[in-house]
Enzyme design. Sequence first.
Site, PDB file in Angstrom:
ATOM      1  N   SER A 105       8.005  -0.815  -9.822  1.00 24.50           N
ATOM      2  CA  SER A 105       8.916  -0.229 -10.590  1.00 24.50           C
ATOM      3  C   SER A 105      10.370  -0.690 -10.028  1.00 24.50           C
ATOM      4  O   SER A 105      11.370  -0.434 -10.661  1.00 24.50           O
ATOM      5  CB  SER A 105       8.817   1.411 -10.465  1.00 24.50           C
ATOM      6  OG  SER A 105       9.155   1.755  -9.266  1.00 24.50           O
ATOM      7  N   ARG A 106      10.376  -1.170  -8.871  1.00 24.31           N
ATOM      8  CA  ARG A 106      11.869  -1.728  -8.541  1.00 24.31           C
ATOM      9  C   ARG A 106      11.609  -3.164  -7.310  1.00 24.31           C
ATOM     10  O   ARG A 106      10.291  -3.186  -7.144  1.00 24.31           O
ATOM     11  CB  ARG A 106      12.667  -0.875  -8.051  1.00 24.31           C
ATOM     12  CG  ARG A 106      11.989  -0.112  -6.598  1.00 24.31           C
ATOM     13  CD  ARG A 106      13.170   0.847  -6.042  1.00 24.31           C
ATOM     14  NE  ARG A 106      12.320   1.638  -5.387  1.00 24.31           N
ATOM     15  CZ  ARG A 106      12.559   1.639  -3.903  1.00 24.31           C
ATOM     16  NH1 ARG A 106      13.528   0.790  -3.513  1.00 24.31           N
ATOM     17  NH2 ARG A 106      11.986   2.404  -3.074  1.00 24.31           N
ATOM     18  N   VAL A 139      -0.108   5.347  -1.941  1.00 25.36           N
ATOM     19  CA  VAL A 139      -1.207   4.106  -1.683  1.00 25.36           C
ATOM     20  C   VAL A 139      -1.759   4.695  -0.222  1.00 25.36           C
ATOM     21  O   VAL A 139      -2.499   4.029   0.011  1.00 25.36           O
ATOM     22  CB  VAL A 139      -0.623   2.794  -1.840  1.00 25.36           C
ATOM     23  CG1 VAL A 139      -0.153   2.322  -3.120  1.00 25.36           C
ATOM     24  CG2 VAL A 139       0.446   2.629  -0.857  1.00 25.36           C
ATOM     25  N   ASN A 179       1.865  -4.833  -3.243  1.00 21.46           N
ATOM     26  CA  ASN A 179       3.215  -5.176  -2.922  1.00 21.46           C
ATOM     27  C   ASN A 179       4.015  -3.803  -2.282  1.00 21.46           C
ATOM     28  O   ASN A 179       4.887  -4.203  -1.481  1.00 21.46           O
ATOM     29  CB  ASN A 179       4.051  -5.384  -4.299  1.00 21.46           C
ATOM     30  CG  ASN A 179       5.304  -5.211  -4.108  1.00 21.46           C
ATOM     31  OD1 ASN A 179       5.925  -6.207  -3.702  1.00 21.46           O
ATOM     32  ND2 ASN A 179       5.800  -4.257  -4.624  1.00 21.46           N
ATOM     33  N   SER A 217       4.561 -10.861   4.921  1.00 23.65           N
ATOM     34  CA  SER A 217       5.940 -11.016   5.269  1.00 23.65           C
ATOM     35  C   SER A 217       5.940 -11.978   6.275  1.00 23.65           C
ATOM     36  O   SER A 217       4.897 -12.497   7.205  1.00 23.65           O
ATOM     37  CB  SER A 217       6.690  -9.938   5.837  1.00 23.65           C
ATOM     38  OG  SER A 217       7.884 -10.200   6.439  1.00 23.65           O
ATOM     39  N   TYR A 245       6.031  -2.936  11.536  1.00 26.32           N
ATOM     40  CA  TYR A 245       6.210  -3.634  10.199  1.00 26.32           C
ATOM     41  C   TYR A 245       5.354  -5.168  10.331  1.00 26.32           C
ATOM     42  O   TYR A 245       4.539  -5.303   9.943  1.00 26.32           O
ATOM     43  CB  TYR A 245       7.385  -3.965   9.687  1.00 26.32           C
ATOM     44  CG  TYR A 245       7.718  -4.457   8.558  1.00 26.32           C
ATOM     45  CD1 TYR A 245       7.402  -4.056   7.415  1.00 26.32           C
ATOM     46  CD2 TYR A 245       8.166  -5.928   8.468  1.00 26.32           C
ATOM     47  CE1 TYR A 245       7.697  -4.553   6.311  1.00 26.32           C
ATOM     48  CE2 TYR A 245       8.343  -6.335   7.094  1.00 26.32           C
ATOM     49  CZ  TYR A 245       8.046  -5.850   6.036  1.00 26.32           C
ATOM     50  OH  TYR A 245       8.208  -6.648   4.788  1.00 26.32           O
ATOM     51  N   LYS A 280       1.857  -6.338   8.485  1.00 22.31           N
ATOM     52  CA  LYS A 280       1.967  -7.388   7.742  1.00 22.31           C
ATOM     53  C   LYS A 280       1.247  -8.550   8.438  1.00 22.31           C
ATOM     54  O   LYS A 280       0.425  -9.445   7.383  1.00 22.31           O
ATOM     55  CB  LYS A 280       3.316  -8.073   7.664  1.00 22.31           C
ATOM     56  CG  LYS A 280       4.372  -7.197   6.922  1.00 22.31           C
ATOM     57  CD  LYS A 280       3.905  -6.933   5.416  1.00 22.31           C
ATOM     58  CE  LYS A 280       4.867  -5.994   4.653  1.00 22.31           C
ATOM     59  NZ  LYS A 280       4.482  -5.919   3.516  1.00 22.31           N
ATOM     60  N   ILE A 288      14.553 -11.480   1.362  1.00 24.04           N
ATOM     61  CA  ILE A 288      14.731 -11.544  -0.255  1.00 24.04           C
ATOM     62  C   ILE A 288      15.670 -10.382  -0.516  1.00 24.04           C
ATOM     63  O   ILE A 288      15.657  -9.223  -0.070  1.00 24.04           O
ATOM     64  CB  ILE A 288      13.502 -11.052  -0.718  1.00 24.04           C
ATOM     65  CG1 ILE A 288      12.393 -12.096  -0.300  1.00 24.04           C
ATOM     66  CG2 ILE A 288      13.343 -11.242  -2.488  1.00 24.04           C
ATOM     67  CD1 ILE A 288      12.410 -13.571  -0.625  1.00 24.04           C
TER      68      ILE A 288
HETATM   69  P1  NAP Z   1      11.790  -2.032  -1.904  1.00 20.06           P
HETATM   70  O1  NAP Z   1      13.001  -2.417  -2.802  1.00 20.06           O
HETATM   71  O2  NAP Z   1      11.997  -1.061  -0.642  1.00 20.06           O
HETATM   72  O3  NAP Z   1      10.564  -1.405  -2.729  1.00 20.06           O
HETATM   73  C1  NAP Z   1       9.345  -1.098  -1.993  1.00 20.06           C
HETATM   74  C2  NAP Z   1       8.259  -0.753  -3.047  1.00 20.06           C
HETATM   75  O4  NAP Z   1       7.411   0.012  -2.589  1.00 20.06           O
HETATM   76  C3  NAP Z   1       9.183   0.459  -4.455  1.00 20.06           C
HETATM   77  O5  NAP Z   1       8.483   0.249  -5.374  1.00 20.06           O
HETATM   78  C4  NAP Z   1       8.200   1.714  -3.789  1.00 20.06           C
HETATM   79  O6  NAP Z   1       8.039   2.521  -4.678  1.00 20.06           O
HETATM   80  C5  NAP Z   1       6.919   1.393  -3.240  1.00 20.06           C
HETATM   81  N1  NAP Z   1       6.295   2.006  -2.217  1.00 20.06           N
HETATM   82  C6  NAP Z   1       6.918   2.680  -0.958  1.00 20.06           C
HETATM   83  N2  NAP Z   1       5.901   3.451  -0.473  1.00 20.06           N
HETATM   84  C7  NAP Z   1       5.041   3.641  -1.576  1.00 20.06           C
HETATM   85  C8  NAP Z   1       3.832   4.553  -1.433  1.00 20.06           C
HETATM   86  N3  NAP Z   1       3.630   5.191  -0.456  1.00 20.06           N
HETATM   87  N4  NAP Z   1       2.996   4.333  -2.555  1.00 20.06           N
HETATM   88  C9  NAP Z   1       3.309   3.469  -3.441  1.00 20.06           C
HETATM   89  N5  NAP Z   1       4.449   2.814  -3.209  1.00 20.06           N
HETATM   90  C10 NAP Z   1       5.348   2.889  -2.622  1.00 20.06           C
HETATM   91  O7  NAP Z   1      10.865  -3.358  -1.308  1.00 20.06           O
HETATM   92  P2  NAP Z   1      11.049  -5.066  -1.596  1.00 20.06           P
HETATM   93  O8  NAP Z   1      11.822  -5.613  -0.863  1.00 20.06           O
HETATM   94  O9  NAP Z   1      10.649  -5.053  -3.190  1.00 20.06           O
HETATM   95  O10 NAP Z   1       9.356  -5.162  -1.145  1.00 20.06           O
HETATM   96  C11 NAP Z   1       8.340  -5.474  -1.422  1.00 20.06           C
HETATM   97  C12 NAP Z   1       7.225  -5.940  -0.674  1.00 20.06           C
HETATM   98  O11 NAP Z   1       7.576  -7.039  -0.137  1.00 20.06           O
HETATM   99  C13 NAP Z   1       6.916  -5.011   0.482  1.00 20.06           C
HETATM  100  O12 NAP Z   1       5.602  -5.027   0.907  1.00 20.06           O
HETATM  101  C14 NAP Z   1       7.839  -5.602   1.552  1.00 20.06           C
HETATM  102  O13 NAP Z   1       7.225  -5.390   2.858  1.00 20.06           O
HETATM  103  C15 NAP Z   1       7.776  -7.084   1.210  1.00 20.06           C
HETATM  104  N6  NAP Z   1       8.706  -7.926   1.743  1.00 20.06           N
HETATM  105  C16 NAP Z   1      10.061  -7.838   1.192  1.00 20.06           C
HETATM  106  C17 NAP Z   1      10.872  -8.722   1.971  1.00 20.06           C
HETATM  107  C18 NAP Z   1      12.325  -8.569   1.438  1.00 20.06           C
HETATM  108  O14 NAP Z   1      13.157  -9.334   2.149  1.00 20.06           O
HETATM  109  N7  NAP Z   1      12.837  -7.979   0.376  1.00 20.06           N
HETATM  110  C19 NAP Z   1      10.553  -9.645   2.832  1.00 20.06           C
HETATM  111  C20 NAP Z   1       8.974  -9.814   3.102  1.00 20.06           C
HETATM  112  C21 NAP Z   1       8.144  -9.080   2.835  1.00 20.06           C
HETATM  113  P3  NAP Z   1       9.265   3.543  -5.513  1.00 20.06           P
HETATM  114  O15 NAP Z   1      10.035   2.634  -6.170  1.00 20.06           O
HETATM  115  O16 NAP Z   1       8.460   4.425  -6.320  1.00 20.06           O
HETATM  116  O17 NAP Z   1      10.035   4.301  -4.304  1.00 20.06           O
END
Ligand code: NAP
Length: 245
Positions: free
Chosen positions: A12-13, A62, A88, A140, A153, A157, A186
Amino acid sequence: MEKKVALITGGSRGIGKKIAEEFAKNGYNLVINYISDGTDLKQLEEEFEKIGAKTLFIKTDVSNFLACEEMTKKAIETFGKIDVLVNNAGITKDGLLMRMKEEDFNKVIDINLKGTFNVTKNVIPYMMKQKDGRIINISSVVGVTGNAGQSNYAASKAGIIGFTKSLAKELASRNIRLNAVAPGFIETDMTEVLSDTVKENINSQIALKRMGTAEEVAKVVYFLGSDQSSYITGQVINVDGGMVI
Ligand code: NAP
């Protein structure tokens, strides 16, 4: 032709939302998993509808196995199949090990790694029956390189990478492909919390000298979910602007 279906956890985001958009643009219906109530789902549903996708939203943690079983059943009841699963959903609870609480270690493992198991384990039987499926797990670069202050973390990963490679071997004969995407830094809520100094320091270590966008990750995830990647399984694709070369 019957539309394909993609289930995206944490869709959703952030990166998950952009992944959902990418699949919607390419003719998929969507199952969007989320956990918190911060997003206007009605507005999101309309956004996806404009691109031509029907969306089923399911609020599920999840890290809860039985809840993931329910979520999978609801998705199948609604759309009859799941062609692509994107694991994700993820969180961080950073800190040096000396100060890290046991609950912070457990929470990150439970959502990031066990969550990936919980959803995959429930979706796999349907993909096996279809003799077709693609699973993309969001890891990651930190899972590849490690990072001080992120031992929980990084472990989650890195675990996702081992899980992905093992299942790619187990399920290839069933025509199910699994790959992991390892994003670098990101621009999302997850990295928004970092100070400007930390961001500048990070950018200086990236070959392309900037953070990536969620869309840049989403395009690679879509590629791995599409027939364009039909001979790729068990791989980890870094989307990190050359942060790790
Ligand atoms: P984000 O903006 O913080 O979004 C996290 C997402 O995970 C949200 O949609 C959240 O849902 C969901 N979530 C968290 N806990 C959950 C649970 N218990 N059950 C179901 N959904 C849950 O993070 P993002 O940056 O988009 O990251 C997405 C993925 O990419 C993650 O796995 C993260 O580790 C990985 N990643 C991100 C980066 C980066 O730089 N941003 C780098 C490497 C890897 P709600 O919206 O409902 O809260």
